[in-house]
Design an enzyme around this catalytic site. Structure first.
Site, short mmCIF file in Angstrom:
data_model
loop_
_atom_site.label_atom_id
_atom_site.label_comp_id
_atom_site.label_asym_id
_atom_site.label_seq_id
_atom_site.Cartn_x
_atom_site.Cartn_y
_atom_site.Cartn_z
N LYS A 60 -3.92 18.17 -26.00
CA LYS A 60 -4.80 17.68 -26.97
C LYS A 60 -6.27 17.66 -26.81
CE LYS A 60 -0.78 14.67 -28.26
NZ LYS A 60 -0.02 13.55 -28.21
N GLN A 104 -0.22 7.66 -26.10
CA GLN A 104 0.60 8.71 -25.60
C GLN A 104 1.95 8.17 -25.33
OE1 GLN A 104 -0.28 12.25 -25.79
NE2 GLN A 104 1.73 12.35 -25.38
N ASP A 127 -1.62 9.51 -35.49
CA ASP A 127 -0.39 10.08 -35.28
C ASP A 127 0.57 9.70 -36.46
OD1 ASP A 127 -0.10 11.39 -32.86
OD2 ASP A 127 0.18 9.74 -31.70
#
Ligand code: NAD
Length: 294
Positions: A60, A104, A127
């Site tokens: 990322k 994460q 997300d």
């Protein structure tokens, strides 16, 4: 059904190439934002040192570098108390230079992952996993779409696979992949069957799919016999085999002789999942500039 001899192999959908195209388009949007003195910023929190999580996060950060998005990774020790994680999250939620915030996953088991995830500001939920984002998805309202299913849709669109009027079968019902995937396919006109660990006759369901999305986390669960000839088979699974190699949920070697399209693992859905995080971050920055919220 064994693969007919000389059957044309499926078109392999190249997720790495698709992601590169996404980045090229995003660069123009990042440049446009720069004209208004805005640089999109993505912040991520990694708790602990899970090896796979570190790789995903590194990808990322690379994608941010590639597109001109600022990245800010907070590494917290594995034994961080809940309050500390929430305090870091709060700081990032308030930081005006941060447009997207992600955690994460997975988080260490002593943490309440559900509660922490819900503390992400909906305006920065790149997300797409807060209940605000998922609720908007259910209601058919604009929202940040969860990145893995968004990546799958983008791959289908790029390959020219028609979703409208198709029968899609999604294998897996998680809140991160299976459920939002089903909603997103339905929103695009597909009739959707969701299969899961309690489903009877998985093969029969799968064989009726024009679009088959495998997201069960079971290596090579989907074999050639379970695939309708010409179907689009999208493999979300990432499974580490005992020999250390990666395998998807689809038996690629067999299924590619039956399917019309297939995604490889690695190099299929994975790179597009990362790309969608960056798409959502740039979108968050554009929305803030336009004065609207997600
Ligand atoms: P999960 O474990 O939360 O959910 C798995 C789902 O599969 C469950 O709903 C379960 O009911 C179903 N399932 C399990 N065994 C089954 C079986 N034998 N038949 C039918 N259904 C079955 O996993 P998840 O987070 O949804 O992830 C699924 C897979 O996708 C994993 O391999 C994960 O690593 C991978 N993944 C990949 C990406 C990516 O970027 N490519 C992103 C997220 C997850």
């Amino acid at each position: 059904m064994t693969a007919p001899r000389g059957a044309p192999a499926a078109e392999v959908i190249d997720g790495t190439a698709a992601a590169r195209e996404v980045y090229a388009r995003l660069k123009a949007r990042v440049t446009a934002l720069a004209a208004s003195n805005v640089r999109p910023g993505l912040a991520a929190i990694l708790v602990g040192d899970n090896a796979a999580s570190k790789i995903y996060l590194r990808n990322k950060v690379r994608a941010c570098d590639e597109t001109g998005v600022r990245s800010d990774v907070r590494y917290l020790p594995a034994d961080s108390p809940q309050d500390e994680v929430l305090a870091t999250l709060d700081e990032l939620n308030r930081d005006p230079n941060v447009h997207g915030v992600l955690l994460q996953l997975p988080l260490p088991s002593h943490l309440d992952a559900v509660r922490i995830l819900q503390a992400v500001s909906p305006a920065k939920d790149v997300d797409g996993l807060t209940w605000a984002s998922l609720g908007a998805l259910v209601a058919g309202q604009p929202s940040f779409e969860p990145c893995t299913p968004a990546g799958v849709v983008a791959l289908l669109e790029r390959a020219g696979v028609g979703m409208d009027g198709s029968h899609a079968v999604v294998v897996g019902r998680s809140a991160i992949v299976g459920k939002p995937m089903a909603l997103m396919l339905m929103a695009r006109g597909a009739t959707v069957t969701i299969c899961h660990s309690r489903t009877r006759g998985l093969a029969d369901h799968a064989r009726r799919a024009d679009i088959l999305v495998a997201a069960a986390g079971r290596p090579r669960l989907i074999t050639a016999e379970m695939v309708k000839p010409g179907a689009a088979v999208i493999d979300v699974g990432i499974n580490r085999l005992p020999d250390g190699k990666l395998a998807g949920d689809v038996d690629f070697a067999g299924v590619r002789n039956v399917a019309g399209w297939i995604t490889p693992v690695p190099g299929g859905v994975g790179p597009m999942t990362v790309a969608m995080v960056i798409v959502n971050t740039v979108r968050a920055a554009e929305m803030r500039l336009a004065g609207s919220a997600a």
